[in-house]
Design a protein around this motif. Structure first.
Motif, PDB file in Angstrom:
ATOM      1  N   LEU A 165      -7.904   4.193 -10.640  1.00  0.00           N
ATOM      2  CA  LEU A 165      -7.671   3.065  -9.743  1.00  0.00           C
ATOM      3  C   LEU A 165      -6.781   3.466  -8.575  1.00  0.00           C
ATOM      4  CD1 LEU A 165      -7.144   0.161 -12.326  1.00  0.00           C
ATOM      5  CD2 LEU A 165      -9.157   0.602 -10.918  1.00  0.00           C
ATOM      6  N   ASN A 166      -5.763   4.268  -8.859  1.00  0.00           N
ATOM      7  CA  ASN A 166      -4.872   4.704  -7.789  1.00  0.00           C
ATOM      8  C   ASN A 166      -5.611   5.557  -6.771  1.00  0.00           C
ATOM      9  OD1 ASN A 166      -2.395   5.075  -6.423  1.00  0.00           O
ATOM     10  ND2 ASN A 166      -2.084   7.031  -7.461  1.00  0.00           N
ATOM     11  N   PRO A 195       0.807  -1.233   0.000  1.00  0.00           N
ATOM     12  CA  PRO A 195       0.000   0.000   0.000  1.00  0.00           C
ATOM     13  C   PRO A 195       0.834   1.275   0.000  1.00  0.00           C
ATOM     14  CG  PRO A 195      -0.889  -1.583   1.564  1.00  0.00           C
ATOM     15  CD  PRO A 195       0.427  -2.119   1.119  1.00  0.00           C
ATOM     16  N   LEU A 196       1.956   1.274   0.736  1.00  0.00           N
ATOM     17  CA  LEU A 196       2.774   2.480   0.802  1.00  0.00           C
ATOM     18  C   LEU A 196       3.546   2.736  -0.489  1.00  0.00           C
ATOM     19  CD1 LEU A 196       4.195   2.248   4.441  1.00  0.00           C
ATOM     20  CD2 LEU A 196       2.363   3.732   3.592  1.00  0.00           C
ATOM     21  N   THR A 197       3.830   1.692  -1.246  1.00  0.00           N
ATOM     22  CA  THR A 197       4.578   1.855  -2.497  1.00  0.00           C
ATOM     23  C   THR A 197       3.679   1.861  -3.720  1.00  0.00           C
ATOM     24  OG1 THR A 197       4.937  -0.549  -2.604  1.00  0.00           O
ATOM     25  CG2 THR A 197       6.640   0.782  -1.539  1.00  0.00           C
ATOM     26  N   LEU A 198       2.367   1.813  -3.511  1.00  0.00           N
ATOM     27  CA  LEU A 198       1.438   1.759  -4.645  1.00  0.00           C
ATOM     28  C   LEU A 198       1.560   2.973  -5.565  1.00  0.00           C
ATOM     29  CD1 LEU A 198      -0.668  -0.072  -5.851  1.00  0.00           C
ATOM     30  CD2 LEU A 198      -2.423   1.157  -4.567  1.00  0.00           C
ATOM     31  N   PRO A 199       1.757   4.198  -5.056  1.00  0.00           N
ATOM     32  CA  PRO A 199       1.960   5.312  -5.994  1.00  0.00           C
ATOM     33  C   PRO A 199       3.124   5.090  -6.954  1.00  0.00           C
ATOM     34  CG  PRO A 199       1.510   6.147  -3.799  1.00  0.00           C
ATOM     35  CD  PRO A 199       1.678   4.659  -3.652  1.00  0.00           C
ATOM     36  N   GLY A 200       4.212   4.498  -6.475  1.00  0.00           N
ATOM     37  CA  GLY A 200       5.332   4.197  -7.357  1.00  0.00           C
ATOM     38  C   GLY A 200       4.987   3.126  -8.378  1.00  0.00           C
ATOM     39  N   VAL A 201       4.177   2.147  -7.975  1.00  0.00           N
ATOM     40  CA  VAL A 201       3.739   1.101  -8.906  1.00  0.00           C
ATOM     41  C   VAL A 201       2.905   1.704 -10.030  1.00  0.00           C
ATOM     42  CG1 VAL A 201       2.349  -0.991  -9.137  1.00  0.00           C
ATOM     43  CG2 VAL A 201       3.820  -0.686  -7.139  1.00  0.00           C
ATOM     44  N   VAL A 202       1.966   2.593  -9.673  1.00  0.00           N
ATOM     45  CA  VAL A 202       1.118   3.228 -10.682  1.00  0.00           C
ATOM     46  C   VAL A 202       1.954   4.106 -11.611  1.00  0.00           C
ATOM     47  CG1 VAL A 202      -0.801   4.825 -11.037  1.00  0.00           C
ATOM     48  CG2 VAL A 202      -0.908   3.145  -9.205  1.00  0.00           C
TER      49      VAL A 202
END
Length: 301
Positions: A288-289, A216-223
């Motif tokens: 989605l993000n 969850p904390l790294t999701l912005p980087g994934v997107v």
């Protein structure tokens, strides 16, 4: 000595007119600095888009800026199953590259973010970003040698890779990997170690820590990584053209072929379709993000 401001319920004095003007000046300075660059980019982009739209509404190529509106090119494209098949192949390859690149880039970025500095970190970054320093044509010919029938990869692969979609996807993953690692590594480097330590102290195992804390904390980087890789993959030309060998048709190849044949109206239609599909998928990533971020905030309340 007590002042009026020390009295209960006292309100601070309002800002003076010079203070308000100075604050507005500081707020407006960044916008003033970026205005020339934004205006230039908008002018170039809008002008180019107007020309492309103009050519898409013609039946024959002409250098005239104004020509009779003709929707026959759009009608021919939208009713031709071959073009829809090429669009589907283009979209499928881009999404496959996004998924595979993230699967490789995520653990790579995590390892680099834990290294942070040192000789090993510098060597790993050099190896990772070295493909960016090489021409895309040179990289593609290198993959042709690796994936050829007498190459080292073909000797252990049960299926043919060269001049097939699988070979194009493998080469694109190699090309786009650095562009996915960088945003992921940036987000992971800012992840506090005490957060993982707290999760471990509360009894969370490695899998639970990853699913409930790290991801969850790294999701912005994934997107961000997915958006960059998708935008680069869906518009890739040299790699699909060389490794596809004409068997794997993507939309960028058709656009190039039609421009070479001076069929500008059809090339303009295909360029607009490619742009529309790209923007739609990128906007979907953003939606989605935002939804995931909203649900995460609700869960923490």
């Amino acid at each position: 000595m007590a002042t009026d401001l020390d009295a209960p319920g006292a309100t601070p004095p309002r800002a003076t007119a010079p203070g308000r003007r100075a604050r507005r000046s500081r707020t407006g300075t960044p916008y003033a600095l970026i205005t020339p660059a934004v205006a230039y980019l908008l002018l170039v982009f809008v002008t180019a888009m107007l020309l492309v739209v103009s050519y898409s509404l013609r039946h024959e190529s002409t250098a005239a800026l104004v020509a009779p509106v003709d929707m026959s090119t759009w009608a021919g494209y939208l009713t031709d199953g071959y073009y829809w098949g090429v669009l589907g192949t283009t979209l499928r390859i881009a999404l496959e590259v996004v998924v595979l690149t993230l699967l490789v880039a995520y653990p790579t970025a995590w390892l680099l973010s834990r290294m942070r500095r040192g000789v090993r970190f510098a060597a790993a970054v050099l190896v990772l970003f070295s493909p960016v320093l090489v021409s895309v044509v040179v990289r593609s010919y290198g993959w042709i040698l690796l994936l050829a029938d007498n190459g080292p990869i073909a000797a252990v692969s049960p299926v043919d890779l060269l001049y097939h979609e699988a070979g194009v996807v493998i080469a694109l993953v190699h090309v786009e990997l650095p562009f996915a690692v960088f945003p992921l590594m940036t987000v992971m480097a800012g992840l506090p170690d005490r957060v993982l330590e707290a999760a471990a102290d509360l009894g969370a195992g490695p899998v639970r820590r990853f699913l409930r804390v790290v991801l969850p904390l790294t999701l912005p980087g994934v997107v961000a990584a997915a958006q960059i890789v998708f935008a680069l993959s869906i518009s890739a030309f040299a790699t699909p053209a060389l490794l596809g060998g004409g068997r794997v048709q993507v939309l960028s190849e058709l656009i190039y072929a039609n421009i070479a044949e001076l069929n500008w109206p059809l090339a303009a239609v295909q360029a607009l379709v490619l742009l529309a599909v790209s923007l739609t998928v990128l906007a979907t990533f953003n939606v989605l993000n935002r939804r995931v971020e909203a649900s995460r905030r609700e869960g923490t309340r």
